[in-house]
Structure formats: structure tokens, C-alpha cells
Motif scaffolding. Structure first.
Motif, mmCIF file in Angstrom:
data_model
loop_
_atom_site.group_PDB
_atom_site.id
_atom_site.type_symbol
_atom_site.label_atom_id
_atom_site.label_comp_id
_atom_site.label_asym_id
_atom_site.label_seq_id
_atom_site.Cartn_x
_atom_site.Cartn_y
_atom_site.Cartn_z
ATOM 1 N N UNK A 125 0.821 -1.208 0.000
ATOM 2 C CA UNK A 125 0.000 0.000 0.000
ATOM 3 C C UNK A 125 0.853 1.256 0.000
ATOM 4 N N UNK A 126 0.587 2.117 -0.936
ATOM 5 C CA UNK A 126 1.325 3.378 -0.992
ATOM 6 C C UNK A 126 0.615 4.397 -0.117
ATOM 7 N N UNK A 127 1.400 5.253 0.508
ATOM 8 C CA UNK A 127 0.794 6.235 1.392
ATOM 9 C C UNK A 127 0.011 7.273 0.593
ATOM 10 N N UNK A 128 -0.897 7.931 1.276
ATOM 11 C CA UNK A 128 -1.803 8.873 0.622
ATOM 12 C C UNK A 128 -1.060 10.045 -0.003
ATOM 13 N N UNK A 157 3.423 7.274 -14.117
ATOM 14 C CA UNK A 157 2.682 6.047 -14.439
ATOM 15 C C UNK A 157 3.055 4.925 -13.474
ATOM 16 N N UNK A 158 4.334 4.849 -13.117
ATOM 17 C CA UNK A 158 4.796 3.830 -12.161
ATOM 18 C C UNK A 158 4.155 4.029 -10.796
ATOM 19 N N UNK A 159 4.050 5.281 -10.373
ATOM 20 C CA UNK A 159 3.428 5.562 -9.068
ATOM 21 C C UNK A 159 1.974 5.111 -9.061
ATOM 22 N N UNK A 160 1.249 5.382 -10.132
ATOM 23 C CA UNK A 160 -0.141 4.915 -10.217
ATOM 24 C C UNK A 160 -0.207 3.390 -10.254
ATOM 25 N N UNK A 161 0.695 2.779 -11.012
ATOM 26 C CA UNK A 161 0.700 1.320 -11.141
ATOM 27 C C UNK A 161 0.933 0.658 -9.786
ATOM 28 N N UNK A 162 1.890 1.182 -9.034
ATOM 29 C CA UNK A 162 2.211 0.596 -7.732
ATOM 30 C C UNK A 162 1.057 0.717 -6.744
ATOM 31 N N UNK A 188 10.123 0.509 -20.546
ATOM 32 C CA UNK A 188 9.529 0.621 -19.201
ATOM 33 C C UNK A 188 8.094 1.116 -19.274
ATOM 34 N N UNK A 189 7.867 2.120 -20.109
ATOM 35 C CA UNK A 189 6.505 2.647 -20.263
ATOM 36 C C UNK A 189 5.562 1.573 -20.788
ATOM 37 N N UNK A 190 6.007 0.822 -21.797
ATOM 38 C CA UNK A 190 5.152 -0.233 -22.353
ATOM 39 C C UNK A 190 4.919 -1.350 -21.333
ATOM 40 N N UNK A 191 5.926 -1.668 -20.524
ATOM 41 C CA UNK A 191 5.727 -2.686 -19.477
ATOM 42 C C UNK A 191 4.672 -2.236 -18.478
ATOM 43 N N UNK A 192 4.803 -0.959 -18.037
ATOM 44 C CA UNK A 192 3.823 -0.434 -17.083
ATOM 45 C C UNK A 192 2.424 -0.439 -17.704
ATOM 46 N N UNK A 193 2.341 0.009 -18.958
ATOM 47 C CA UNK A 193 1.051 0.022 -19.643
ATOM 48 C C UNK A 193 0.479 -1.398 -19.749
#
Length: 284
Positions: A125-128, A157-162, A188-193
Motif C-alpha cells: 500500500x502506498x501512502x496517501x 505512471x509507475x506511481x499509479x501502477x504501484x 519501461x513505459x510499455x511494461x507499465x502500460x
């Protein structure tokens, strides 16, 4: 008595009246002709006035004032746009820096058997604060998409993904992949997507994005390119296993191992083999 002569009185001759040389019909035609000539003269005068508007000082002054006003307004508008863009860029840099700091604080190192750090494992869980920062960064990116870099998009995008916010992750990743291709950031972008699309259950789109992650790393140093492709294959395999596509998962795990064997650097090869090995439990 002689016969008397009758005296004859000469009759007066009637003198004909002089005839008019102008008939009523002819006189009416002249009036019409004069009227037409007058109208033509008026039209010519009006046309001359219209053609000569630029010779009127008052009109010239008004036109020049309008031109100057429009030019000034446009220049002011451009200055405002540039100023807002600079301010937005400055804020985006600060927000992304804070996101990066929080990522380091909220993650744990993934180490090999030799205590070598081979990756980062974010907390569940990422903090608020990090989520709020990612949302603010996304707002800025949407506002000035032409002024952001692919790497900045990747970090957001990584922050949202996590944080499992897959829709936002896909949106920002797509903005990043629209930038000029570079072999480090685009995979990296395509992996996250792809991962975010898998998370949304959009399997066909996810597999296309994963394939793009492999295909967009055709250049660069050999080992870095192969490592990126092997990492993408393994990442792809993990998601196929999550959605219970076991045959696909096994194939991509196999591809990852084959690519790891192509690495010339021993440290790269050991790191990748350990990473793939840890991620390869049987798909059931």
C-alpha cells in the motif's frame, strides 16, 4: 354706261406655323438619358470613394490601431502561455522529485544470493501523500503534455501502477510512449502500460503493450538491451500466470531464461537468472 369692273380682294394666305423639331416621344427619351447619366455619375463617385478609403487619414489611423491592438493582445497571450508553462514545469519537477523520494522510502531492495541489489519491491500500500502527488503530477502532464518528457511520464505512471490505479497508469504511460522513442524509457513505459492493462482485464491490449516493450529496445549497448528484453519477458510471464494463462506464462518464462543466457556480462547474467528463477513457480 360701261360695265363696271368688279374689284377682287386678294385673300390672305395662311402662313404655316413652324413645326417643332422635337416630338413628345423624343423629349421623354432625353429625360431618361439624362437620368441614367446622373445615376452612372453617382455610382462612379461612390466607387471612387470606396476605392480611396485608404487615402482617408481617419480610416488609416483606425485600421492601424486595430492591427496594433490585435498584435499586442496576441503577444500578451503568448507570454502568459509561456509563463504558465514554465510555472507548471517547475511544479512538475518538484512533485516528481518528491514522488521519487517517497518511492525510495516506501520500497524494499530485492537482493540476490550474493546480497547484490537487483531490483526494488514497493510496499503493498502506498501512502496517501504519494497518491496525491501522482494525481497532481498527472494534472500537470495533461495541461502541458507537449512539455513533459517520457521519463517524467514513466515515473508518474509507475506511481499509479504501484498503487493499483491502473486507468491513470495507462493514460500517463500512453502520453509517454507518444514521445520520441528511446530504448531506455519506452520499454519501461510499455511494461507499465501492459501490466496495468492486465490488471484491468484487457488481455489483448496488454499483450500488445508487452510485445511493444520488447520491440522498442532494438538499440543501445548489447547487455542493457538484452537485459531489458529478458526483464520484459519475465514481467509478461508473471502477469500471464496471474490471469491463469498458464501456457503463455511458461513460454515467456522460457524466453526470459533464453535471453538471460545471451548476456555477456556475468553479473548481468547472474542477476537475471536469479530474478527469473524467483518468479517461476509452477502455474496451477
Amino acid at each position: 354706261m360701261g360695265r363696271s369692273r368688279r374689284r377682287t380682294v386678294p385673300r390672305a394666305r395662311s402662313v404655316p406655323e413652324p413645326r417643332s423639331t422635337t416630338s413628345p416621344a423624343t423629349f421623354g427619351g432625353q429625360e431618361k438619358l439624362a437620368l441614367l447619366e446622373s445615376r452612372i455619375a453617382n455610382l462612379q463617385a461612390d466607387a471612387q470613394k470606396r476605392r480611396s478609403w485608404y487615402k482617408e487619414p481617419s480610416i488609416l489611423v483606425a485600421v492601424l490601431a486595430l492591427v496594433v491592438s490585435v498584435a499586442s493582445a496576441y503577444a500578451t497571450y503568448q507570454q502568459n502561455v509561456e509563463q504558465k508553462s514554465k510555472e507548471a514545469r517547475s511544479e512538475l519537477g518538484q512533485v516528481i522529485q518528491r514522488i521519487s523520494d517517497l518511492s525510495r522510502e516506501s520500497g524494499a531492495d530485492i537482493k540476490s544470493g550474493k546480497e547484490q541489489v537487483v531490483g526494488r519491491q514497493p510496499r503493498v500500500g502506498l501512502d496517501s501523500e504519494r497518491v496525491a502527488l501522482a494525481q497532481r503530477a498527472a494534472d500537470i502532464i495533461r495541461e502541458i503534455p507537449q512539455d513533459v518528457s517520457a521519463h517524467e511520464c514513466y515515473l508518474v505512471a509507475q506511481a499509479f501502477y504501484d498503487s493499483d490505479r491502473y486507468a491513470e497508469s495507462v493514460e500517463i504511460a500512453k502520453i509517454g510512449t507518444s514521445k520520441k522513442v528511446d530504448w531506455k524509457t519506452h520499454p519501461r513505459l510499455h511494461r507499465i502500460e501492459g501490466g496495468a492493462l492486465f490488471g484491468q482485464g484487457k488481455l489483448d491490449e496488454a499483450r500488445k503493450a508487452m510485445q511493444a516493450a520488447i520491440d522498442t529496445a532494438p538499440t543501445g549497448p548489447h547487455d542493457e538491451r538484452i537485459y531489458s528484453q529478458a526483464y520484459s519477458e519475465n514481467f509478461w510471464a508473471i502477469w500471464e500466470r496471474k490471469v491463469r494463462a498458464c501456457d503463455e506464462a511458461r513460454q515467456h518464462f522460457k524466453n526470459a531464461k533464453l535471453m538471460a543466457g545471451l548476456l555477456a556480462s556475468e553479473s548481468y547474467r547472474i542477476s537475471m537468472n536469479e530474478y527469473v528463477g524467483d518468479a517461476e513457480p509452477a502455474c496451477r
